[in-house]
Design an enzyme around this catalytic site. Structure first.
Site, PDB file in Angstrom:
ATOM      1  CE1 TYR A 143      -3.709   2.482   0.520  1.00 47.85           C
ATOM      2  CE2 TYR A 143      -2.438   3.324   2.371  1.00 47.85           C
ATOM      3  CZ  TYR A 143      -3.493   3.447   1.472  1.00 47.85           C
ATOM      4  OH  TYR A 143      -4.321   4.546   1.549  1.00 47.85           O
ATOM      5  CG  ASP A 238       5.798   3.900   0.585  1.00 45.61           C
ATOM      6  OD1 ASP A 238       6.125   4.639   1.537  1.00 45.61           O
ATOM      7  OD2 ASP A 238       4.621   3.725   0.226  1.00 45.61           O
ATOM      8  CE  LYS A 266       1.915   5.207   8.030  1.00 48.13           C
ATOM      9  NZ  LYS A 266       0.614   4.800   8.445  1.00 48.13           N
TER      10      LYS A 266
HETATM   11  N1  PMP Z   1       2.917   4.334   2.146  1.00 49.25           N
HETATM   12  C1  PMP Z   1       2.847   3.405   3.104  1.00 49.25           C
HETATM   13  C2  PMP Z   1       3.850   2.300   3.135  1.00 49.25           C
HETATM   14  C3  PMP Z   1       1.832   3.473   4.065  1.00 49.25           C
HETATM   15  O1  PMP Z   1       1.761   2.531   5.012  1.00 49.25           O
HETATM   16  C4  PMP Z   1       0.913   4.541   4.014  1.00 49.25           C
HETATM   17  C5  PMP Z   1      -0.205   4.692   5.037  1.00 49.25           C
HETATM   18  N2  PMP Z   1      -0.340   3.738   5.950  1.00 49.25           N
HETATM   19  C6  PMP Z   1       1.048   5.485   2.995  1.00 49.25           C
HETATM   20  C7  PMP Z   1       2.053   5.355   2.079  1.00 49.25           C
HETATM   21  C8  PMP Z   1       0.087   6.640   2.898  1.00 49.25           C
HETATM   22  O2  PMP Z   1       0.307   7.527   3.923  1.00 49.25           O
HETATM   23  P1  PMP Z   1      -0.879   8.552   4.371  1.00 49.25           P
HETATM   24  O3  PMP Z   1      -1.921   7.707   5.006  1.00 49.25           O
HETATM   25  O4  PMP Z   1      -0.173   9.488   5.309  1.00 49.25           O
HETATM   26  O5  PMP Z   1      -1.355   9.227   3.142  1.00 49.25           O
END
Ligand code: PMP
Length: 432
Positions: A143, A238, A266
């Site tokens: 994700y 990511d 995060k």
């Molecule tokens: N990349 C990863 C690996 C994530 O786990 C997440 C959200 N859990 C995101 C991108 C998206 O981040 P956001 O919810 O702050 O948009």
């Protein structure tokens, strides 16, 4: 009993789609209704009805020092007095950028945004501009936020809720995304050989944490680095979850691999909304106004998020921090594994550092195909019984448990004892 949580949820559903501002919060996969929380302190959360929980969601990762850490609270109070946003440069942006560049080996220059989604969206655009190519490669079950191009066969809520694809994403956009199984290097080698010259970038969670935690196979990340380099494909790690969590320098430090671009979020914001993307200077210099690739943000680099992030990263630089996090995480993992074994529960615990998942599965998962058969119904039952006993976990089998530095050994031992008790009762419960 009509609890305050229940009343709030009823009202929320009239006003907010599904009653929540992010889908996985709604307990759909485990049944029942979500709790509403009033406050957090350290590793503890308190719902609006006054119940206390040991929290393993930790806002889905950012709170590595726990809720309302005094150092961060103090900094935010000070910061707010000076104004929350200028829409003009402030010195804290420079300081946080310096800390990021010093910490993360693959980042020579960095741009701040407001969420992980914005980070991956921007990285994708940049990679396409830099290579002059259009195709994107992602892994099934990973994700990367709700970016159109990246919602194809995505993990997290998309996997949890069994959404095959999302209406509203034009087929022409989805077609530009090629999906491969996580941990399958041969599949990528074949694809690169056939279509390498059309592929702009490969984006991957170096440790998959949105289909439950799935560690990379030995050699997988190295192989991705080698093949992408050979075909001039931009490799994007990511690290929105893994950044500053698996090590100060994230998964790329742990596995000693430098991607071309990295996305962050995060932990970087100390619990405030944030995201960032960064990488090799040659690529980052294509971003406007240095270069021609447009990307912007009204609240990007705001002093609140910057100052919380600075306090966070400075604390993470203290010696012994990651060893302590590892020891706590190892204690929890060992205890949960033993609890499952004692109860005769078919379960597998996967873990990298402070990220782990107890899969109700008979064999170790290595990708989405092998993770998906996990017994989500059994998980739902486990989840609710743990919740009743004061343990708050992500309401899905396909998410991680997040251990923080605020968790005490006593709280971890209490969690293990609760799991032992819960799993034992489940063995005898026919519906489990
Ligand atoms: N990349 C990863 C690996 C994530 O786990 C997440 C959200 N859990 C995101 C991108 C998206 O981040 P956001 O919810 O702050 O948009």
């Amino acid at each position: 009993m009509a609890t305050l949580s229940r009343k709030l949820f009823e009202k929320a559903r009239e006003l907010i789609p599904g009653g929540v501002n992010s889908p996985v919060r709604a307990f759909k996969a485990v049944g029942g209704e979500p709790l509403f929380f009033a406050r957090g302190a350290g590793a503890l959360l308190y719902d609006v009805d006054g119940n206390e929980y040991i929290d393993y969601v930790m806002s889905w990762g950012p709170l590595i020092f726990g809720h309302a850490q005094p150092e961060i609270v103090r900094e935010l109070q000070e910061a707010a007095k000076d104004g929350t946003s200028f829409g003009a440069p402030n010195p804290h942006e420079v300081e946080l950028a310096r800390l990021v560049v010093e910490s993360v080996s693959g980042i020579e220059k960095v741009r701040m945004v407001n969420s992980g989604t914005e980070a991956t969206l921007s990285a994708l655009r940049l990679a396409r501009a830099f290579t002059g190519r259009e195709l994107v490669v992602k892994m099934e079950g990973c994700y990367h936020g709700h970016v159109d191009a990246l919602l194809v066969k995505a993990g997290s809520g998309v996997a949890t809720l069994g959404i095959p694809g999302t209406p509203g994403i034009p087929a022409r956009v989805a077609e530009q995304t090629l999906v491969l199984p996580y941990n399958d290097l041969d599949a990528f080698a074949r694809l690169a050989k056939e279509r390498g010259r059309e592929i702009a970038c490969l984006i991957v969670e170096p440790v998959a944490a949105n289909m439950g935690v799935i560690p990379p196979r030995r050699g997988y990340l190295e192989g991705l680095r080698e093949i992408t380099a050979k075909h001039d494909i931009v490799l994007i790690f990511d690290e929105v979850i893994t950044g500053f969590r698996l090590a100060l320098g994230g998964a790329q430090e742990l596995y000693r691999i430098s991607p071309d671009l990295t996305t962050l979020g995060k932990i970087l914001g100390g619990g405030l909304p944030i995201g960032a993307y960064g990488g090799r200077e040659e690529i980052m210099d294509r971003v406007a106004p240095e270069g021609d690739v447009y990307q912007a943000g009204t609240l990007a680099g705001n002093p609140l998020a910057m100052r919380a992030g600075i306090v966070m990263l400075k604390q993470l630089r203290q010696p012994g921090i990651y060893a302590k996090l590892e020891a706590l995480s190892e204690r929890l993992a060992r205890g949960l594994t033993a609890a499952a074994e004692e109860a005769g529960t078919p379960a597998r615990l996967t873990r990298v550092g402070s990220l782990m998942t107890l899969f109700f599965l008979g064999a170790d998962p290595t990708d989405w195909t092998t993770a998906a058969p996990a017994d989500a119904k059994r998980f739902g039952s486990y989840f609710h019984r743990m919740l009743e006993r004061g343990i708050y976990q992500a309401p899905s089998q396909f998410e991680a448990l997040f251990v923080s530095l605020a968790h005490t050994e006593e709280q971890i031992d209490r969690t293990i004892a609760t799991a032992r008790e819960t799993l034992k009762t489940m063995r005898w419960a026919p519906e489990a």
